[in-house]
Design a protein around this motif. Structure first.
Motif, PDB file in Angstrom:
ATOM      1  N   PHE A   2      51.019  45.238 105.372  1.00 22.93           N
ATOM      2  CA  PHE A   2      50.042  46.215 104.904  1.00 22.93           C
ATOM      3  C   PHE A   2      50.592  47.641 105.037  1.00 22.93           C
ATOM      4  CE2 PHE A   2      46.566  49.145 105.768  1.00 22.93           C
ATOM      5  CZ  PHE A   2      45.813  48.982 104.610  1.00 22.93           C
ATOM      6  N   LYS A   3      51.341  47.892 106.112  1.00 26.48           N
ATOM      7  CA  LYS A   3      51.927  49.209 106.323  1.00 26.48           C
ATOM      8  C   LYS A   3      52.917  49.539 105.217  1.00 26.48           C
ATOM      9  CE  LYS A   3      54.363  51.973 109.775  1.00 26.48           C
ATOM     10  NZ  LYS A   3      54.958  51.979 111.132  1.00 26.48           N
ATOM     11  N   ILE A   5      52.960  48.300 102.185  1.00 28.25           N
ATOM     12  CA  ILE A   5      52.218  48.517 100.942  1.00 28.25           C
ATOM     13  C   ILE A   5      51.600  49.909 100.923  1.00 28.25           C
ATOM     14  CG2 ILE A   5      50.218  47.772  99.595  1.00 28.25           C
ATOM     15  CD1 ILE A   5      50.790  44.918 100.525  1.00 28.25           C
ATOM     16  N   SER A   6      51.070  50.332 102.073  1.00 31.08           N
ATOM     17  CA  SER A   6      50.463  51.658 102.167  1.00 31.08           C
ATOM     18  C   SER A   6      51.501  52.748 101.905  1.00 31.08           C
ATOM     19  CB  SER A   6      49.833  51.846 103.542  1.00 31.08           C
ATOM     20  OG  SER A   6      49.320  53.146 103.676  1.00 31.08           O
ATOM     21  N   ILE A   7      52.695  52.576 102.508  1.00 28.49           N
ATOM     22  CA  ILE A   7      53.770  53.558 102.297  1.00 28.49           C
ATOM     23  C   ILE A   7      54.185  53.585 100.831  1.00 28.49           C
ATOM     24  CG2 ILE A   7      56.169  54.107 102.842  1.00 28.49           C
ATOM     25  CD1 ILE A   7      55.667  52.970 105.641  1.00 28.49           C
ATOM     26  N   LEU A   9      52.377  52.757  98.186  1.00 23.66           N
ATOM     27  CA  LEU A   9      51.326  53.375  97.381  1.00 23.66           C
ATOM     28  C   LEU A   9      51.351  54.887  97.511  1.00 23.66           C
ATOM     29  CD1 LEU A   9      48.343  50.919  97.997  1.00 23.66           C
ATOM     30  CD2 LEU A   9      49.719  51.173  95.918  1.00 23.66           C
ATOM     31  N   ARG A  10      51.554  55.357  98.743  1.00 19.53           N
ATOM     32  CA  ARG A  10      51.609  56.805  98.942  1.00 19.53           C
ATOM     33  C   ARG A  10      52.837  57.403  98.252  1.00 19.53           C
ATOM     34  NH1 ARG A  10      52.560  58.155 103.834  1.00 19.53           N
ATOM     35  NH2 ARG A  10      52.580  56.133 104.909  1.00 19.53           N
TER      36      ARG A  10
END
Length: 228
Positions: A2-3, A5-7, A9-10
């Motif tokens: 998840f981390k 994916i978050s990076i 996306l950002r």
């Protein structure tokens, strides 16, 4: 996971934001310049307000000085008349006014310092704004030139070379047609008997085909009857 994916996306959001800013850099720059110009205008108004307040403070300071001088004269006169009570009241008023005078002078010093600082900021900001405005005009001109380059390289202008070649061929064909017409005319004149006769007459061989001015004058003179 998840981390990551978050990076990701950002990161994509940042790239999209940068791409949008790049595509709209010129209008973005223009708006930023307008915002800066408004801020500078507000700073100018602040300087004007500070100058007006300082002038008011100077007027009040002058009035305080005048009142102190007047009270000192009156207190001295009271002392001369041994009226110590009134002289003391005047002295208390003078002490109060002197405290106001000192505060006014400090305020004037602060106003002067603040005004000088604000003026310096405004002057520097105005110089930077002018440089930005020149840069914006250059950026717009460069953008328009680049658009023209793209347009010329595009399909709408791809036939320019072909059109120029067609025009060159047309001019060449027209020149050839003119030369051909002149040559045909000369040939026709050389072949026709009338043309040959005209050439011979003009060269002085045989009677001329047309009367000359000298022939006309001679004919007219022969009609004149000599005087009796």
């Amino acid at each position: 996971m998840f981390k990551l994916i978050s990076i990701l996306l950002r990161g994509r959001a940042h790239d999209a934001e940068q791409a949008f800013a790049d595509r709209n850099a010129v209008p973005l720059l223009a708006q930023q310049i307008r915002d800066a110009a408004q801020s500078i205008q507000s700073a100018r108004r602040s300087v004007a307000v500070a100058i007006a307040q300082n002038e008011q403070e100077k007027v009040q300071h002058g009035a305080i000085i005048a009142r102190i001088a007047d009270l000192e004269v009156r207190a001295t006169a009271a002392l001369a008349k041994s009226n110590d009570g009134l002289a003391r009241e005047a002295a208390e008023a003078i002490a109060f006014l002197e405290a106001e005078r000192d505060v006014s002078e400090k305020a004037q010093a602060q106003f002067t310092q603040a005004i000088d600082k604000l003026k310096g900021i405004v002057r520097a900001s105005e110089a930077r704004l002018q440089e930005l405005q020149r840069g914006e005009r250059l950026a717009r001109a460069t953008q328009e030139a680049q658009k023209l380059d793209v347009a010329v390289a595009g399909p709408g202008f791809a036939t320019l070379d072909d059109a120029e070649e067609t025009l060159a061929r047309l001019r060449l064909r027209q020149s050839q047609n003119e030369l051909t017409a002149v040559a045909l005319k000369d040939m026709e004149g050389a072949i026709r008997p009338a043309g040959i006769i005209e050439k011979l007459a003009n060269a002085g061989f045989g009677a001329p085909l047309r009367s000359s001015a000298d022939d006309v004058l001679a004919r007219l003179k022969s009609r004149i009857t000599p005087a009796a």
